[in-house]
Scaffold this motif. Structure first.
Motif, mmCIF file in Angstrom:
data_model
loop_
_atom_site.group_PDB
_atom_site.id
_atom_site.type_symbol
_atom_site.label_atom_id
_atom_site.label_comp_id
_atom_site.label_asym_id
_atom_site.label_seq_id
_atom_site.Cartn_x
_atom_site.Cartn_y
_atom_site.Cartn_z
ATOM 1 N N ILE A 85 43.066 20.728 49.691
ATOM 2 C CA ILE A 85 41.997 20.611 48.691
ATOM 3 C C ILE A 85 42.583 20.337 47.316
ATOM 4 O O ILE A 85 42.028 19.586 46.519
ATOM 5 N N GLY A 86 43.738 20.966 47.028
ATOM 6 C CA GLY A 86 44.356 20.804 45.732
ATOM 7 C C GLY A 86 43.795 21.782 44.720
ATOM 8 O O GLY A 86 42.856 22.519 44.982
ATOM 9 N N GLN A 87 44.384 21.759 43.535
ATOM 10 C CA GLN A 87 44.005 22.718 42.506
ATOM 11 C C GLN A 87 43.354 22.037 41.305
ATOM 12 O O GLN A 87 43.404 22.534 40.193
ATOM 13 N N THR A 88 42.772 20.856 41.504
ATOM 14 C CA THR A 88 42.144 20.163 40.385
ATOM 15 C C THR A 88 40.841 20.826 39.984
ATOM 16 O O THR A 88 40.388 20.667 38.864
ATOM 17 N N SER A 89 40.226 21.540 40.896
ATOM 18 C CA SER A 89 38.979 22.230 40.581
ATOM 19 C C SER A 89 39.232 23.730 40.535
ATOM 20 O O SER A 89 40.363 24.191 40.591
ATOM 21 N N GLY A 90 38.154 24.507 40.430
ATOM 22 C CA GLY A 90 38.283 25.956 40.353
ATOM 23 C C GLY A 90 38.646 26.577 41.685
ATOM 24 O O GLY A 90 38.775 25.905 42.713
ATOM 25 N N LEU A 91 38.806 27.891 41.665
ATOM 26 C CA LEU A 91 39.113 28.632 42.875
ATOM 27 C C LEU A 91 37.917 28.612 43.823
ATOM 28 O O LEU A 91 36.763 28.619 43.388
ATOM 29 N N THR A 92 38.206 28.604 45.114
ATOM 30 C CA THR A 92 37.152 28.587 46.127
ATOM 31 C C THR A 92 37.436 29.652 47.179
ATOM 32 O O THR A 92 38.483 30.292 47.177
ATOM 33 N N GLY A 93 36.486 29.821 48.104
ATOM 34 C CA GLY A 93 36.679 30.773 49.188
ATOM 35 C C GLY A 93 36.236 32.164 48.801
ATOM 36 O O GLY A 93 35.336 32.353 47.985
ATOM 37 N N GLN A 94 36.907 33.143 49.383
ATOM 38 C CA GLN A 94 36.514 34.546 49.212
ATOM 39 C C GLN A 94 37.744 35.379 48.875
ATOM 40 O O GLN A 94 38.811 35.197 49.456
ATOM 41 N N VAL A 111 34.745 41.879 34.285
ATOM 42 C CA VAL A 111 35.901 41.010 34.488
ATOM 43 C C VAL A 111 35.616 39.971 35.565
ATOM 44 O O VAL A 111 35.864 38.768 35.383
ATOM 45 N N CYS A 112 35.082 40.425 36.687
ATOM 46 C CA CYS A 112 34.832 39.507 37.806
ATOM 47 C C CYS A 112 33.673 38.561 37.518
ATOM 48 O O CYS A 112 33.652 37.430 38.010
ATOM 49 N N ALA A 113 32.714 39.000 36.731
ATOM 50 C CA ALA A 113 31.619 38.109 36.347
ATOM 51 C C ALA A 113 32.159 36.932 35.543
ATOM 52 O O ALA A 113 31.725 35.782 35.723
ATOM 53 N N ASN A 114 33.111 37.194 34.664
ATOM 54 C CA ASN A 114 33.710 36.112 33.874
ATOM 55 C C ASN A 114 34.512 35.159 34.754
ATOM 56 O O ASN A 114 34.450 33.935 34.581
ATOM 57 N N ILE A 115 35.267 35.718 35.702
ATOM 58 C CA ILE A 115 36.040 34.862 36.610
ATOM 59 C C ILE A 115 35.097 34.025 37.474
ATOM 60 O O ILE A 115 35.326 32.826 37.696
ATOM 61 N N ALA A 116 34.020 34.656 37.959
ATOM 62 C CA ALA A 116 33.063 33.941 38.803
ATOM 63 C C ALA A 116 32.381 32.812 38.026
ATOM 64 O O ALA A 116 32.106 31.738 38.582
ATOM 65 N N LEU A 122 33.747 30.347 44.189
ATOM 66 C CA LEU A 122 34.526 31.493 44.642
ATOM 67 C C LEU A 122 33.609 32.690 44.858
ATOM 68 O O LEU A 122 32.771 32.996 44.003
ATOM 69 N N GLU A 123 33.750 33.363 45.993
ATOM 70 C CA GLU A 123 33.027 34.617 46.246
ATOM 71 C C GLU A 123 33.977 35.783 46.018
ATOM 72 O O GLU A 123 35.009 35.896 46.679
ATOM 73 N N ILE A 124 33.635 36.660 45.074
ATOM 74 C CA ILE A 124 34.449 37.828 44.773
ATOM 75 C C ILE A 124 33.743 39.061 45.322
ATOM 76 O O ILE A 124 32.594 39.323 44.987
ATOM 77 N N GLN A 125 34.435 39.811 46.149
ATOM 78 C CA GLN A 125 33.891 41.045 46.709
ATOM 79 C C GLN A 125 34.630 42.233 46.095
ATOM 80 O O GLN A 125 35.858 42.279 46.128
ATOM 81 N N ILE A 126 33.882 43.173 45.539
ATOM 82 C CA ILE A 126 34.458 44.393 44.970
ATOM 83 C C ILE A 126 34.125 45.552 45.904
ATOM 84 O O ILE A 126 32.956 45.882 46.089
ATOM 85 N N ALA A 282 44.194 36.081 36.278
ATOM 86 C CA ALA A 282 42.916 36.201 35.571
ATOM 87 C C ALA A 282 42.393 37.627 35.617
ATOM 88 O O ALA A 282 41.847 38.143 34.633
ATOM 89 N N LEU A 283 42.554 38.298 36.753
ATOM 90 C CA LEU A 283 42.075 39.671 36.903
ATOM 91 C C LEU A 283 42.832 40.617 35.971
ATOM 92 O O LEU A 283 42.216 41.431 35.266
ATOM 93 N N CYS A 284 44.148 40.511 35.953
ATOM 94 C CA CYS A 284 44.950 41.409 35.115
ATOM 95 C C CYS A 284 44.657 41.181 33.636
ATOM 96 O O CYS A 284 44.493 42.141 32.871
ATOM 97 N N GLU A 285 44.584 39.931 33.229
ATOM 98 C CA GLU A 285 44.295 39.641 31.828
ATOM 99 C C GLU A 285 42.909 40.142 31.453
ATOM 100 O O GLU A 285 42.709 40.725 30.378
ATOM 101 N N GLY A 286 41.951 39.940 32.340
ATOM 102 C CA GLY A 286 40.590 40.410 32.076
ATOM 103 C C GLY A 286 40.515 41.920 31.966
ATOM 104 O O GLY A 286 39.820 42.460 31.095
ATOM 105 N N MET A 287 41.220 42.637 32.856
ATOM 106 C CA MET A 287 41.196 44.099 32.810
ATOM 107 C C MET A 287 41.859 44.626 31.544
ATOM 108 O O MET A 287 41.378 45.576 30.927
ATOM 109 N N ARG A 288 42.978 44.011 31.149
ATOM 110 C CA ARG A 288 43.637 44.444 29.913
ATOM 111 C C ARG A 288 42.699 44.276 28.714
ATOM 112 O O ARG A 288 42.582 45.182 27.872
ATOM 113 N N HIS A 289 42.032 43.150 28.652
ATOM 114 C CA HIS A 289 41.119 42.883 27.542
ATOM 115 C C HIS A 289 39.947 43.855 27.553
ATOM 116 O O HIS A 289 39.555 44.394 26.504
#
Length: 298
Positions: A85-94, A111-116, A122-126, A282-289
């Protein structure tokens, strides 16, 4: 006869969920189909992979060995798909994150809302549970932990420090005797963890400050926080949770000032997985912020 990847996928779901019905929900299969797939795989290998126990389906020793191989196959397929698929677009999958319920309730949603928002495919499950997650069983793709694990093929990185203080609702404080020193706590209702259900020594806050008597307890920090909000007494609260707790303020902030850390734990095999690396960053940076932002408001 060689096993089909589809059967291995079902096998992994049962191993992780420890239940045919739960695995079926995860795969959108009915439990009978899941059972047939497992039976077919056991027939292929001419061995038993699961033992039915009172708590569900438990892996046999052979099943444990097969799981480690199946996880590597799964990861290889994910890597191949990502490369194609490549990395030209955003993250995908779960991606599934395991976390203690404090961070899961008060940090990860933002944090996850911003990443989503940046990765709509991308599907993020917490998964919020007050216990240690097993990455070897792939209960989660990565785990936010309050102490670094010392065993297993894992990669660990520190995310950030965070602070905790003793806190209570203003109305509770108005209705009870004043608190000017730690010794005054013996005249107040104390909220904390169920002692024999503390799953990490870093969570034994009250013992650290010398409080032995607990009036109201829960294995969930979110329940404890709601007890504080309900004017049930005093409890140790994350500073990043206080902005969500209207009417709650810190007590004896100089005497009770605890610092803990969050760590991101991943399976060692994921180090080559670009998707996981990008998400972790992205998760670590978001949590620190988010910790810094909320602590400034507490």
């Amino acid at each position: 006869m060689e096993p089909h990847w589809d059967d291995l996928r079902v096998f992994l779901a049962v191993a992780r969920e420890e239940s045919l019905s739960a695995a079926g929900r995860r795969l959108n299969f009915d439990p009978a189909t899941v059972g047939r797939r497992v039976a077919r795989l056991e027939s292929t290998y001419e061995t038993t992979l699961f033992i039915k126990s009172p708590t569900g389906y438990a892996l046999t020793d052979v099943g444990q060995r097969l799981m480690s191989h199946a996880v590597r196959v799964e990861q290889s397929l994910l890597d191949a798909t990502e490369e194609m698929i490549g990395q030209t677009s955003g993250l995908t999958g779960q991606i599934r994150i395991g976390a203690p319920d404090g961070s899961a309730n008060y940090l990860l949603p933002q944090v996850c809302a911003n990443i989503a928002a940046d990765n709509p495919d991308l599907e993020i499950q917490i998964v919020a549970l007050p216990r240690v997650f097993s990455l070897s069983r792939r209960e989660a793709d990565m785990v936010v932990a309050v102490s670094p694990p010392t065993a297993g093929r894992l990669t660990v990185q520190k995310i950030t420090d965070y602070k905790l203080h003793l806190a209570a609702h203003r109305r509770y404080l108005r209705q009870h005797s004043p608190i000017k020193k730690l010794e005054d706590l013996k005249h107040h209702n104390i909220i904390g963890y169920v002692q024999d259900m503390i799953f990490d020594k870093e969570l034994d806050y009250l013992n650290e400050i010398g409080v032995r008597k607990i009036n109201l307890s829960s294995n969930s920090v979110s329940v404890q926080i709601n007890c504080v909000r309900a004017e049930g007494g005093l409890g140790i609260v994350h500073d990043f949770a206080i902005p969500f707790m209207r009417g709650v303020r810190k007590i004896l902030p100089n005497e009770v000032n605890l610092t803990r850390s969050f760590y991101l734990v991943r399976h060692a095999d994921d180090r080559r997985h670009e998707k996981m690396n990008r998400f972790s960053e992205a998760l670590c940076e978001g949590m620190r912020h988010e910790v810094a932002r909320l602590e400034a408001l507490s």
